[in-house]
Design an enzyme around this catalytic site. Sequence first.
Site, PDB file in Angstrom:
ATOM      1  N   HIS A   1       0.819  -1.207   0.000  1.00 49.50           N
ATOM      2  CA  HIS A   1       0.000   0.000   0.000  1.00 49.50           C
ATOM      3  C   HIS A   1       0.855   1.261   0.000  1.00 49.50           C
ATOM      4  O   HIS A   1       0.510   2.251  -0.646  1.00 49.50           O
ATOM      5  CB  HIS A   1      -0.920  -0.024   1.218  1.00 49.50           C
ATOM      6  CG  HIS A   1      -1.984   1.025   1.202  1.00 49.50           C
ATOM      7  ND1 HIS A   1      -3.082   0.953   0.372  1.00 49.50           N
ATOM      8  CD2 HIS A   1      -2.140   2.159   1.910  1.00 49.50           C
ATOM      9  CE1 HIS A   1      -3.857   1.995   0.570  1.00 49.50           C
ATOM     10  NE2 HIS A   1      -3.302   2.751   1.499  1.00 49.50           N
TER      11      HIS A   1
ATOM     12  N   HIS B   1     -10.000   2.523  -2.143  1.00 45.80           N
ATOM     13  CA  HIS B   1     -10.175   2.113  -0.753  1.00 45.80           C
ATOM     14  C   HIS B   1     -10.962   0.802  -0.743  1.00 45.80           C
ATOM     15  O   HIS B   1     -12.009   0.676  -0.123  1.00 45.80           O
ATOM     16  CB  HIS B   1     -10.912   3.201   0.042  1.00 45.80           C
ATOM     17  CG  HIS B   1     -10.207   3.573   1.310  1.00 45.80           C
ATOM     18  ND1 HIS B   1     -10.848   3.829   2.494  1.00 45.80           N
ATOM     19  CD2 HIS B   1      -8.885   3.732   1.589  1.00 45.80           C
ATOM     20  CE1 HIS B   1      -9.967   4.140   3.435  1.00 45.80           C
ATOM     21  NE2 HIS B   1      -8.769   4.089   2.900  1.00 45.80           N
TER      22      HIS B   1
END
Length: 490
Positions: free
Chosen positions: A49, A95
Amino acid sequence: MNDAKPALTPQIVAEHGLTPPEYQRLLTILGREPSLTELGIFSVMWSEHCSYKSSRVWLKTLPTKGPQVIQGPGENAGVVDIGDGDAVIFKMESHNHPSYIEPYQGAATGVGGIMRDVFTMGARPVANLNALRFGDPSHPKTRHLVAGVVAGIGGYGNCTGVPTVGGETNFDPGYNGNILVNAMCVGLAKKDKIFYSAAKGVGLPVVYVGSKTGRDGIHGATMASAEFDDKSDEKRPTVQVGDPFTEKLLIEACLELMATDMIVAIQDMGAAGLTSSTSEMADKGGVGIELTLDQVPQREPGMTAYEMMLSESQERMLMILKPGREAEAEAIFRKWGLDFAVIGKTTDTGRMIVTHKGHVEADLPVDKLANSAPLYERPWVATVPPKAILPEWVPAPNAILDTLKIMMGTQHLCSRRWIWEQYDHMVMGDTIQRPGGDAAIVRVHGTTKGLALTCDVTPRYVAADPVMGGRRRRPPRHHRQHELRQPGAA
């Protein structure tokens, strides 16, 4: 270092998402065993990430420069010159994992995070967009996920007073096990008032502003880098909790401070929270940084250094201010009802030193923390492009309209009005073309200029032919022309 550090077992290392070779890499960098806090710090910075360790090799091949590009990759958001001293600042990110685990908060904090990336560059957000993908409508989780994600996007955007002007939503069984929630924000700024994140200068105050730090979102970046399984619901505590009303206050307070000359650097505390913001700002500025976590505003009692460094609590920003201007800046944030705390200073050591309750919890080289993540070129096999599918029959003339009715009633082509009507797309008064068409049009406030905005993801095309899917764009269509007149003009 804190003498009470626990022994780091292979299980603890694995729980932080590091492989044995990656942990050996960390030991080589430090020349010693890390503390638990240091392990946590490196684990989030080396997560997919935060580090893009599996995609960076390909992302570097993308074209990122042009005559109108003011800022490409490497900052909080991209900046493009649109003439007359104006600049458009925008970013899009996903997300997905948080939204699959907790759809409302996952989607809401996705919107909040992308807005912060935009206004931290000095822009006022003027438009939000989204691109969503869900599983089969008949799947038992789909209705729950759609309802939560749409409500989260609408709830956060509507409460901050930023219009959601466009997007797309599609369904496919391929997303039964995970969904796509892509959030985009667009903002406007003057090109001579763009703010960056490089903390250049020694002895400058490091300032924390916004909401208090809690235990929500700890290991959020690590979770977002992992694959899902039957126990994914157990990761619910790693999803952040958003507060759009605080975000609105933070927007106004930051823009008010940006109208002064107090800010040296500024960055959103997004994924990895204090860890990423401090290390990245120090690395870009070529300095070290010292943090005293006792000064961090805390929402919960008894928080450890590990928890504070890894927390992803929302609506928080980190600033580097000019020395002696702290009181002026604090007055602005207190006026808006937000926390303000000086939590450290920049140094000439090139190290991140974190203390808590009189103990040094982390002492790490900034350049290694920000730039030493492994870089992988994963094995891959070229996808064979599919053969063209040709019609095997010619329908009777009367069957055309009946077939069209069937197509328009499918999950792929039916109206999405029921989704976008939940979003406020007219707030701020500059939306010229509303949702439902090919692109939204938003006026550059006070001018006759406008921005045409749309977003598109093409997963079915990419799955069939990755190269062509990546190239694909929407075919040109006729657009009704709009004359963008000055507000109040006849």
